[in-house]
Scaffold this active site. Structure first.
Site, mmCIF file in Angstrom:
data_model
loop_
_atom_site.group_PDB
_atom_site.id
_atom_site.type_symbol
_atom_site.label_atom_id
_atom_site.label_comp_id
_atom_site.label_asym_id
_atom_site.label_seq_id
_atom_site.Cartn_x
_atom_site.Cartn_y
_atom_site.Cartn_z
ATOM 1 N N CYS A 142 39.936 41.491 42.305
ATOM 2 C CA CYS A 142 39.557 40.811 43.550
ATOM 3 C C CYS A 142 40.674 40.907 44.601
ATOM 4 O O CYS A 142 41.011 42.001 45.023
ATOM 5 C CB CYS A 142 39.132 39.372 43.277
ATOM 6 S SG CYS A 142 38.084 38.723 44.618
ATOM 7 N N LYS A 163 31.225 34.484 53.625
ATOM 8 C CA LYS A 163 31.726 34.720 52.274
ATOM 9 C C LYS A 163 30.732 35.534 51.447
ATOM 10 O O LYS A 163 29.535 35.250 51.438
ATOM 11 C CB LYS A 163 32.000 33.384 51.576
ATOM 12 C CG LYS A 163 32.668 33.507 50.215
ATOM 13 C CD LYS A 163 32.970 32.130 49.630
ATOM 14 C CE LYS A 163 33.741 32.241 48.320
ATOM 15 N NZ LYS A 163 34.057 30.905 47.748
ATOM 16 N N SER A 192 33.228 36.665 44.894
ATOM 17 C CA SER A 192 33.557 35.429 45.593
ATOM 18 C C SER A 192 34.764 35.718 46.485
ATOM 19 O O SER A 192 35.901 35.554 46.086
ATOM 20 C CB SER A 192 33.883 34.312 44.586
ATOM 21 O OG SER A 192 34.248 33.123 45.249
ATOM 22 N N HIS A 235 34.729 39.684 40.290
ATOM 23 C CA HIS A 235 35.317 38.827 39.249
ATOM 24 C C HIS A 235 34.573 39.007 37.923
ATOM 25 O O HIS A 235 33.847 38.106 37.478
ATOM 26 C CB HIS A 235 35.268 37.361 39.669
ATOM 27 C CG HIS A 235 36.338 36.965 40.622
ATOM 28 N ND1 HIS A 235 37.658 36.830 40.235
ATOM 29 C CD2 HIS A 235 36.288 36.689 41.950
ATOM 30 C CE1 HIS A 235 38.387 36.460 41.281
ATOM 31 N NE2 HIS A 235 37.578 36.379 42.336
ATOM 32 N N GLU A 237 35.573 38.702 35.049
ATOM 33 C CA GLU A 237 36.027 37.751 34.026
ATOM 34 C C GLU A 237 35.341 36.398 34.127
ATOM 35 O O GLU A 237 35.435 35.574 33.192
ATOM 36 C CB GLU A 237 37.546 37.560 34.129
ATOM 37 C CG GLU A 237 38.031 36.641 35.233
ATOM 38 C CD GLU A 237 38.025 37.279 36.623
ATOM 39 O OE1 GLU A 237 38.396 36.583 37.586
ATOM 40 O OE2 GLU A 237 37.648 38.468 36.747
ATOM 41 N N ARG A 249 32.603 22.538 44.419
ATOM 42 C CA ARG A 249 33.870 22.172 45.065
ATOM 43 C C ARG A 249 33.758 22.277 46.591
ATOM 44 O O ARG A 249 34.161 21.376 47.317
ATOM 45 C CB ARG A 249 34.977 23.087 44.557
ATOM 46 C CG ARG A 249 36.341 22.915 45.211
ATOM 47 C CD ARG A 249 37.166 24.178 45.034
ATOM 48 N NE ARG A 249 36.573 25.320 45.711
ATOM 49 C CZ ARG A 249 36.872 26.590 45.433
ATOM 50 N NH1 ARG A 249 37.738 26.883 44.475
ATOM 51 N NH2 ARG A 249 36.297 27.572 46.111
#
Length: 307
Positions: A142, A163, A192, A235, A237, A249
């Site tokens: 990333c 985003k 992300s 990402h 992972e 969040r």
């Protein structure tokens, strides 16, 4: 793992032309085995979550791997205890004289900053420069991928209008690459991020090659032609619930955040999200470890960078 077959078997040439690794009897007889030594530079604020996710991917392989955790001394982590860092993490100065089979550099939530404005940029560039002579192969994730491809090859990043957030369909553009061996022609992967790199910038560089892209999310995987550097702009992972945690969040912070794409059933955040990327994510790590680290790294670590 490689296929071991007789040296003169007719199938050998055909398999090798498809980039399938074939270990000859001669090489098998003379091969020594030792644990792989990997260094994980964890730049994510949620260090325990990230280290667990990546170690999970590294553990699902028959290879024996020794992993050391690396931190930057020039940045104070606020989301993990000093005791955890002191117990499990090592500063760069303590590993500077060592050599490693592999290095993983994670992402970080700083992509809207210019690279040079990141408070640990000088230390990170020192680590990336050191990796040229002290690491056999480096895997960037990333923002770490954006930073690495910028530092090593001058490829810039570009700010997105909103985003890139969710799970997106990708296509393999270099199907014979061992890095994507076992992948379907199209596959899902999570993103992300607020910035991106452009495929045309990578294609224009003679030392880089594209491996996988998305019509929506853009470049996903690129690598150097000499296989010393790998760049994954998503990402892989991430656990099934990681995007949910980020979404919850941001909503709690009052941000105008859209629901992560292709993640919740019917885009309903009250329902449990579905992981649709786990198998290809595992293959990505396993293939990197097998074909680009284990199969090619010198047995004597002191020979790394000798060329």
């Amino acid at each position: 793992m490689p296929i071991r077959i007789p040296d003169q078997l007719p199938a050998t040439a055909a398999l090798e032309s498809e980039n399938i690794f074939v270990m000859t009897e001669f090489r098998a007889m003379h091969q020594d085995i030792r644990p792989l030594k990997l260094l994980l530079l964890n730049l994510m604020p949620t260090k325990i979550v990230t280290e667990t996710q990546i170690l999970r991917k590294l553990s699902n392989t028959p290879l024996q791997i020794e992993v050391e955790l690396l931190q930057t001394a020039s940045h104070e982590s606020k989301n993990v205890s000093a005791e955890h860092l002191e117990t499990f993490y090592t500063p760069f100065e303590e590993v500077r004289e060592r050599t490693y089979d592999g290095l993983i550099i994670t992402g970080a939530p700083v992509e809207l900053l210019d690279f040079e404005d990141v408070d640990y940029w000088d230390e990170l560039t020192a680590i990336m420069e050191w990796s040229k002579t002290n690491v056999h192969s480096t895997f960037h994730i990333c923002w770490g991928a954006q930073a690495g491809i910028y530092y090593h090859y001058g490829v810039p990043k570009y700010e997105l209008p909103k985003k890139m957030f969710g799970v997106f369909n990708h296509k393999v553009v270099k199907p014979h690459s061992p890095l994507v061996r076992g992948f379907d022609d199209t596959f899902m992967a999570p993103h992300s991020r607020y910035t991106e790199v452009h495929a045309e910038d990578i294609e224009a560089h003679p030392d880089l090659e594209l491996i996988a892209v998305s019509d929506v999310a853009g470049v996903y995987i690129a690598k150097s032609t000499d296989s010393s550097n790998f760049f994954v702009f998503g990402h892989p992972e991430y656990d099934a619930a990681t995007l949910k945690a980020e979404y919850d969040r941001d909503i709690a912070r009052g941000l105008d955040m859209h629901v992560p794409a292709n993640y919740y059933p019917d885009d309903d955040p009250s329902r449990d999200p579905v992981s649709s990327w786990r198998s290809c994510a595992q293959l990505l790590y396993t293939n990197w470890l097998n074909y680009y680290v284990y199969q090619t790294t010198p047995y004597d670590l002191a020979q790394i960078g000798a060329e």
